[in-house]
Design a protein around this motif. Structure first.
Motif, PDB file in Angstrom:
ATOM      1  N   VAL A  40       0.834  -1.203   0.000  1.00 58.93           N
ATOM      2  CA  VAL A  40       0.000   0.000   0.000  1.00 58.93           C
ATOM      3  C   VAL A  40       0.869   1.254   0.000  1.00 58.93           C
ATOM      4  O   VAL A  40       1.727   1.422   0.878  1.00 58.93           O
ATOM      5  N   ARG A  41       0.640   2.117  -0.977  1.00 60.12           N
ATOM      6  CA  ARG A  41       1.316   3.416  -1.035  1.00 60.12           C
ATOM      7  C   ARG A  41       0.277   4.492  -1.302  1.00 60.12           C
ATOM      8  O   ARG A  41      -0.638   4.290  -2.093  1.00 60.12           O
ATOM      9  N   HIS A  42       0.447   5.629  -0.644  1.00 65.01           N
ATOM     10  CA  HIS A  42      -0.501   6.729  -0.769  1.00 65.01           C
ATOM     11  C   HIS A  42       0.141   7.905  -1.501  1.00 65.01           C
ATOM     12  O   HIS A  42       1.369   8.005  -1.582  1.00 65.01           O
ATOM     13  N   LEU A  43      -0.702   8.794  -2.000  1.00 65.97           N
ATOM     14  CA  LEU A  43      -0.212   9.892  -2.831  1.00 65.97           C
ATOM     15  C   LEU A  43      -1.017  11.153  -2.562  1.00 65.97           C
ATOM     16  O   LEU A  43      -2.242  11.097  -2.407  1.00 65.97           O
ATOM     17  N   LEU A  44      -0.332  12.285  -2.516  1.00 67.69           N
ATOM     18  CA  LEU A  44      -0.980  13.600  -2.447  1.00 67.69           C
ATOM     19  C   LEU A  44      -0.770  14.295  -3.780  1.00 67.69           C
ATOM     20  O   LEU A  44       0.363  14.387  -4.265  1.00 67.69           O
ATOM     21  N   VAL A  45      -1.860  14.770  -4.384  1.00 66.85           N
ATOM     22  CA  VAL A  45      -1.798  15.513  -5.646  1.00 66.85           C
ATOM     23  C   VAL A  45      -2.313  16.922  -5.382  1.00 66.85           C
ATOM     24  O   VAL A  45      -3.456  17.095  -4.954  1.00 66.85           O
ATOM     25  N   THR A  46      -1.469  17.919  -5.621  1.00 64.62           N
ATOM     26  CA  THR A  46      -1.869  19.299  -5.395  1.00 64.62           C
ATOM     27  C   THR A  46      -1.813  20.094  -6.699  1.00 64.62           C
ATOM     28  O   THR A  46      -1.106  19.720  -7.640  1.00 64.62           O
ATOM     29  N   GLY A  47      -2.551  21.178  -6.723  1.00 63.65           N
ATOM     30  CA  GLY A  47      -2.534  22.042  -7.898  1.00 63.65           C
ATOM     31  C   GLY A  47      -3.487  23.204  -7.718  1.00 63.65           C
ATOM     32  O   GLY A  47      -4.447  23.124  -6.948  1.00 63.65           O
TER      33      GLY A  47
END
Length: 315
Positions: A40-47
Motif C-alpha cells: 500500500v502506497r498513498h499519494l498527495l496531488v496538489t494544484g
C-alpha cells in the motif's frame, strides 16, 4: 459549432500536460502494485484551481466503473468530494453517502468502523478524496490535527491506497501530523514544469497552442520564443490562466469573424481577462513593462500571508 458550444468545449478540454500524465501514471502504478502484491502506497496531488485535479479523479473513477451482481456491488475506485466546513463527522458522512449509506450513527467511532467494513465488502482498491483543502479552511490548529489524526487512522484501517487531491496549501496538512506525513511521502504537483528538454515557458506555449488547435485557430507570430515569454507573464505559468486567456481569445476571434490569432487579438483577450491590463501592464502590448504582474492590486499580486500552522507533537 456555435460560440457557446466552442467556449464550453474549450473550458472542459482535457489538458494532458506532463505533470498531469506523470501524476496519473503514479496513481495507476500504486493501484497495480496493491493489486499484484498487496503493498500500500498513498499519494498527495496538489494544484491550483483549474489544474485538472477533479478531472483526473473523475477519469480514474470512470475508468474503473462499479460492478453490480446479484450477490454484491463492487467498486474498484471510490471517489469522494469533500464538502465545505469540513469536520471528521462531515468527512465520514461524505464517504458513507458515496457508499450509499443513508442512516448513520452519530458516533465517529461507529462511522469509521462502518466505512472500513463497507470498503472491504465492496472490494474497493483505491480511495480518492477530492477538495481536501477544505480541512484547513475552518477551525483552529487543534481541529486540523484531530482531522489529520483521524484520516491516518482511517487509512490504516482500510489498508488500501488513498489519493488526496487539493490546492497547494493542502501539503501543510501533512506537517500537522508526523505519522500522516510519513504515509504520504509521494507528492505530485500539477503545474507547468520543464520537460523533455523544454523550458517551462516552452511547455506553457505548447499547452496554449494545443488549446487553440482544438478550436482550429491559427497563431500568427514571428517568434515562438517571444510568445512563450509573453504567455509566461500573462499567465504566471498557471494553467487556469492559460485556459482563460485561450477562451477570451476565442471570443475575440468570434466577435471579429476571424480564424487567426495575433498579438492584437491576445492583447484584447488579456484585457478581457483583466480590465486593468492595458498598455505597460499588458504582456502582448508593444509598451509592456517586461516584469511579473505581482505588484499591489495587479493580477498576480500575492495574497495576504496566512497565519502559520503550529506544529503539534506526534500522534
Amino acid at each position: 459549432m456555435n460560440i457557446f458550444a466552442a467556449e464550453a468545449s474549450l473550458e472542459t478540454l482535457l489538458m494532458d500536460y506532463p505533470a498531469f500524465a506523470q501524476a496519473k501514471k503514479q496513481i495507476m502504478h500504486n493501484l497495480q502494485l496493491y493489486q499484484e502484491t498487496g503493498v500500500v502506497r498513498h499519494l498527495l496531488v496538489t494544484g491550483e484551481s483549474g489544474a485538472g485535479k477533479t478531472t483526473m479523479a473523475e477519469m480514474l473513477e470512470a475508468d474503473h466503473p462499479m460492478v453490480i451482481t446479484p450477490e454484491a456491488t463492487y467498486r474498484p475506485v471510490l471517489l469522494v468530494n469533500l464538502s465545505g466546513h469540513t469536520t471528521i463527522k462531515s468527512i465520514a458522512a461524505d464517504i458513507l453517502d458515496k457508499l450509499g449509506v443513508q442512516k448513520r450513527n452519530e458516533s465517529i467511532g461507529h462511522s469509521t468502523t462502518q466505512i472500513v467494513r463497507l470498503i472491504g465488502h465492496c472490494q474497493i482498491q483505491l480511495v480518492l478524496l477530492d477538495e481536501v483543502q477544505h480541512v484547513l479552511e475552518k477551525g483552529a490548529d487543534r481541529t486540523h490535527y484531530q482531522i489529520a489524526d483521524w484520516l491516518k487512522s482511517l487509512i490504516d484501517g482500510c489498508r488500501i491506497p488513498f489519493v488526496l487531491f487539493g490546492m497547494p496549501n493542502t501539503v501543510s496538512l501533512l506537517s500537522i501530523n508526523e505519522q500522516l506525513r510519513r504515509r504520504f511521502l509521494q507528492i505530485h504537483r500539477l503545474e507547468i514544469t520543464e520537460y523533455g528538454g523544454y523550458s517551462k515557458e516552452r511547455v506553457g506555449l505548447e499547452l496554449f497552442k494545443s488549446m487553440l488547435d482544438h478550436q482550429q485557430l491559427t497563431l500568427l507570430v514571428d517568434s515562438w520564443a517571444d510568445l512563450a515569454r509573453r504567455l509566461a507573464f500573462a499567465s504566471d505559468m498557471r494553467i487556469s490562466y492559460l485556459k482563460t486567456l485561450a477562451v477570451k481569445a476565442l471570443l475575440v476571434t468570434h466577435q471579429e469573424a476571424r480564424q487567426t490569432i495575433d498579438y492584437g487579438v491576445l492583447e484584447r483577450a488579456f484585457t478581457m481577462l483583466w480590465p486593468s491590463g492595458t498598455n505597460a501592464l499588458n504582456p502582448f502590448s508593444d509598451s509592456f513593462c517586461w516584469r511579473e504582474l505581482k505588484q499591489t492590486e495587479e493580477l498576480f499580486a500575492p495574497a495576504a500571508m496566512a497565519p502559520k500552522t503550529r506544529r503539534r507533537g506526534k500522534a
